[in-house]
Design a protein around this motif. Structure first.
Motif, PDB file in Angstrom:
ATOM      1  N   ASP A  95      30.788  45.685  38.626  1.00 24.98           N
ATOM      2  CA  ASP A  95      32.055  45.446  37.931  1.00 24.98           C
ATOM      3  C   ASP A  95      32.628  46.757  37.389  1.00 24.98           C
ATOM      4  O   ASP A  95      33.848  46.981  37.437  1.00 24.98           O
ATOM      5  CB  ASP A  95      31.858  44.452  36.785  1.00 24.98           C
ATOM      6  N   TYR A  96      31.742  47.610  36.874  1.00 24.30           N
ATOM      7  CA  TYR A  96      32.207  48.900  36.356  1.00 24.30           C
ATOM      8  C   TYR A  96      32.736  49.771  37.498  1.00 24.30           C
ATOM      9  O   TYR A  96      33.741  50.470  37.345  1.00 24.30           O
ATOM     10  CB  TYR A  96      31.080  49.620  35.623  1.00 24.30           C
ATOM     11  N   ALA A  97      32.083  49.691  38.648  1.00 28.60           N
ATOM     12  CA  ALA A  97      32.544  50.438  39.815  1.00 28.60           C
ATOM     13  C   ALA A  97      33.933  49.964  40.257  1.00 28.60           C
ATOM     14  O   ALA A  97      34.777  50.767  40.662  1.00 28.60           O
ATOM     15  CB  ALA A  97      31.547  50.296  40.961  1.00 28.60           C
ATOM     16  N   THR A 110      33.216  54.147  49.481  1.00 29.25           N
ATOM     17  CA  THR A 110      32.227  53.530  50.355  1.00 29.25           C
ATOM     18  C   THR A 110      31.109  52.937  49.503  1.00 29.25           C
ATOM     19  O   THR A 110      30.803  53.462  48.431  1.00 29.25           O
ATOM     20  CB  THR A 110      31.617  54.546  51.340  1.00 29.25           C
ATOM     21  N   VAL A 111      30.527  51.852  49.982  1.00 27.38           N
ATOM     22  CA  VAL A 111      29.443  51.186  49.253  1.00 27.38           C
ATOM     23  C   VAL A 111      28.244  51.038  50.178  1.00 27.38           C
ATOM     24  O   VAL A 111      28.387  50.645  51.334  1.00 27.38           O
ATOM     25  CB  VAL A 111      29.885  49.800  48.740  1.00 27.38           C
ATOM     26  N   ALA A 120      27.923  53.114  44.974  1.00 26.72           N
ATOM     27  CA  ALA A 120      29.329  53.270  45.351  1.00 26.72           C
ATOM     28  C   ALA A 120      29.678  54.752  45.249  1.00 26.72           C
ATOM     29  O   ALA A 120      29.343  55.407  44.254  1.00 26.72           O
ATOM     30  CB  ALA A 120      30.227  52.444  44.443  1.00 26.72           C
ATOM     31  N   THR A 121      30.342  55.261  46.286  1.00 30.60           N
ATOM     32  CA  THR A 121      30.710  56.681  46.326  1.00 30.60           C
ATOM     33  C   THR A 121      32.204  56.806  46.605  1.00 30.60           C
ATOM     34  O   THR A 121      32.746  56.098  47.461  1.00 30.60           O
ATOM     35  CB  THR A 121      29.928  57.422  47.426  1.00 30.60           C
ATOM     36  N   ALA A 122      32.862  57.699  45.872  1.00 31.13           N
ATOM     37  CA  ALA A 122      34.291  57.934  46.065  1.00 31.13           C
ATOM     38  C   ALA A 122      34.544  59.423  46.233  1.00 31.13           C
ATOM     39  O   ALA A 122      33.983  60.237  45.489  1.00 31.13           O
ATOM     40  CB  ALA A 122      35.089  57.402  44.884  1.00 31.13           C
ATOM     41  N   ILE A 123      35.371  59.775  47.193  1.00 32.42           N
ATOM     42  CA  ILE A 123      35.709  61.173  47.453  1.00 32.42           C
ATOM     43  C   ILE A 123      37.210  61.344  47.294  1.00 32.42           C
ATOM     44  O   ILE A 123      38.001  60.558  47.824  1.00 32.42           O
ATOM     45  CB  ILE A 123      35.270  61.598  48.859  1.00 32.42           C
ATOM     46  N   SER A 124      37.607  62.370  46.557  1.00 32.44           N
ATOM     47  CA  SER A 124      39.013  62.604  46.276  1.00 32.44           C
ATOM     48  C   SER A 124      39.759  63.051  47.524  1.00 32.44           C
ATOM     49  O   SER A 124      39.146  63.522  48.485  1.00 32.44           O
ATOM     50  CB  SER A 124      39.154  63.675  45.195  1.00 32.44           C
ATOM     51  N   LEU A 134      32.686  61.084  43.138  1.00 35.16           N
ATOM     52  CA  LEU A 134      32.232  60.195  42.082  1.00 35.16           C
ATOM     53  C   LEU A 134      31.212  59.221  42.653  1.00 35.16           C
ATOM     54  O   LEU A 134      31.422  58.668  43.731  1.00 35.16           O
ATOM     55  CB  LEU A 134      33.428  59.425  41.503  1.00 35.16           C
ATOM     56  N   GLN A 135      30.105  59.032  41.946  1.00 38.43           N
ATOM     57  CA  GLN A 135      29.071  58.096  42.391  1.00 38.43           C
ATOM     58  C   GLN A 135      28.599  57.253  41.206  1.00 38.43           C
ATOM     59  O   GLN A 135      28.458  57.763  40.098  1.00 38.43           O
ATOM     60  CB  GLN A 135      27.862  58.847  42.966  1.00 38.43           C
ATOM     61  N   ILE A 136      28.386  55.982  41.470  1.00 36.34           N
ATOM     62  CA  ILE A 136      27.735  55.116  40.499  1.00 36.34           C
ATOM     63  C   ILE A 136      26.650  54.359  41.263  1.00 36.34           C
ATOM     64  O   ILE A 136      26.910  53.750  42.292  1.00 36.34           O
ATOM     65  CB  ILE A 136      28.730  54.162  39.801  1.00 36.34           C
ATOM     66  N   LEU A 137      25.418  54.446  40.784  1.00 41.76           N
ATOM     67  CA  LEU A 137      24.302  53.869  41.520  1.00 41.76           C
ATOM     68  C   LEU A 137      23.299  53.229  40.576  1.00 41.76           C
ATOM     69  O   LEU A 137      23.200  53.589  39.399  1.00 41.76           O
ATOM     70  CB  LEU A 137      23.610  54.926  42.372  1.00 41.76           C
TER      71      LEU A 137
END
Length: 274
Positions: A95-97, A110-111, A120-124, A134-137
């Motif tokens: 949910d935070y992602a 991408t997840v 979850a990984t995000a690239i600018s 940015l990564q949240i794992l």
């Protein structure tokens, strides 16, 4: 011996991811140290033009020393990590992602989900000066879950635009949007000694150590490889290292006679391979 050295560096990198000549120095070297210490003093007294997160200007301090030593910079990174223990389930992490995805809709997301972890990984979008990630794992095996939020910025050229990014409101807002608490910050920079510096590896390390006014804590020294853990008053962040607080790490690798020498400097530890 080379394998031992590489294993040593690998262990240091893992720590960072799961979680940066003496008395008779020349006037030039003294001026380098004085300029860097002045920058440090301004930060402590609050005289800088903008309010920066603690450690966010460490890259500028490192660059000021390396550039004055005529070292060609070719890679730099800023890495901020927060260990989140307040989330009680993988669903809460997800949910935070989703909330972060709403804040950064133009980033490429991408997840990945395995039996061991969810990430979850995000690239600018592509930038001329740097790339953000940015990564949240979280792990599936811990209850309550053990989650990490990681934000990094990396570039291949250090210039006014790159340095200026870390003084903008955009950068400050980025950190406040991403993190729930206070992240741990790592800064790292890599460069190459110019050919006109023909000194032995140890003397090159001594010269840079002197510029940072650093005291050696521990070192691994070989003919073509060197890694020095040290303490410098120029940096506020640190990690506990036996009986000392280490906040600076310097690594050098020489290609041998006539070859170039690569130097990597990180605070509090190195996070770039070399």
């Amino acid at each position: 011996m080379m394998r031992l050295f590489k294993n040593f560096l690998y262990m240091i990198s893992i720590v960072s991811l799961i979680l940066v000549v003496m008395g008779n120095r020349t006037t030039e070297a003294k001026s380098v140290r004085t300029a860097a210490e002045k920058l440090f003093s301004l930060e402590e007294t609050g005289s800088t033009s903008s309010i920066l997160p603690k450690g966010a200007d460490d890259l500028a301090k490192i660059a000021s020393v390396l550039q004055a030593e005529d070292i060609l910079l070719d890679d730099w990174s800023f890495y901020a990590r927060e260990h989140v223990t307040s989330m009680k389930s993988v669903e809460e992490v997800q949910d935070y992602a989703k909330k972060l995805q709403q804040k950064f809709p133009n980033w490429k997301w991408t997840v990945t989900n395995t039996s061991q972890k969810w990430q979850a990984t995000a690239i600018s979008p592509t930038s001329k000066n740097h790339q953000e990630m940015l990564q949240i794992l979280t792990s599936h095996t811990e209850q309550p879950v053990d989650a990490y939020i990681v934000y990094s910025v990396r570039g291949s050229e250090w210039n006014k635009a790159a340095e200026g990014f870390f003084t903008t409101k955009e950068f400050e807002d980025r950190l406040s949007d991403i993190f729930r608490g206070k992240p741990t910050v790592f800064s790292c920079m890599k460069g190459v000694f110019s050919d006109k510096i023909g000194k032995a590896l140890a003397k090159k390390a001594d010269r840079v150590m002197s510029d940072f006014n650093a005291k050696e804590i521990e070192a691994l020294k070989e003919e073509n490889f060197m890694s020095v853990s040290a303490s410098s008053p120029m940096f506020t962040g640190s990690i506990d290292h036996k009986l000392h607080n280490m906040n600076l790490q310097i690594g050098l690798r020489s290609e041998g006679m006539g070859g170039e020498t690569t130097i990597v400097i990180g605070t509090p530890i190195i996070t770039i391979e070399y």
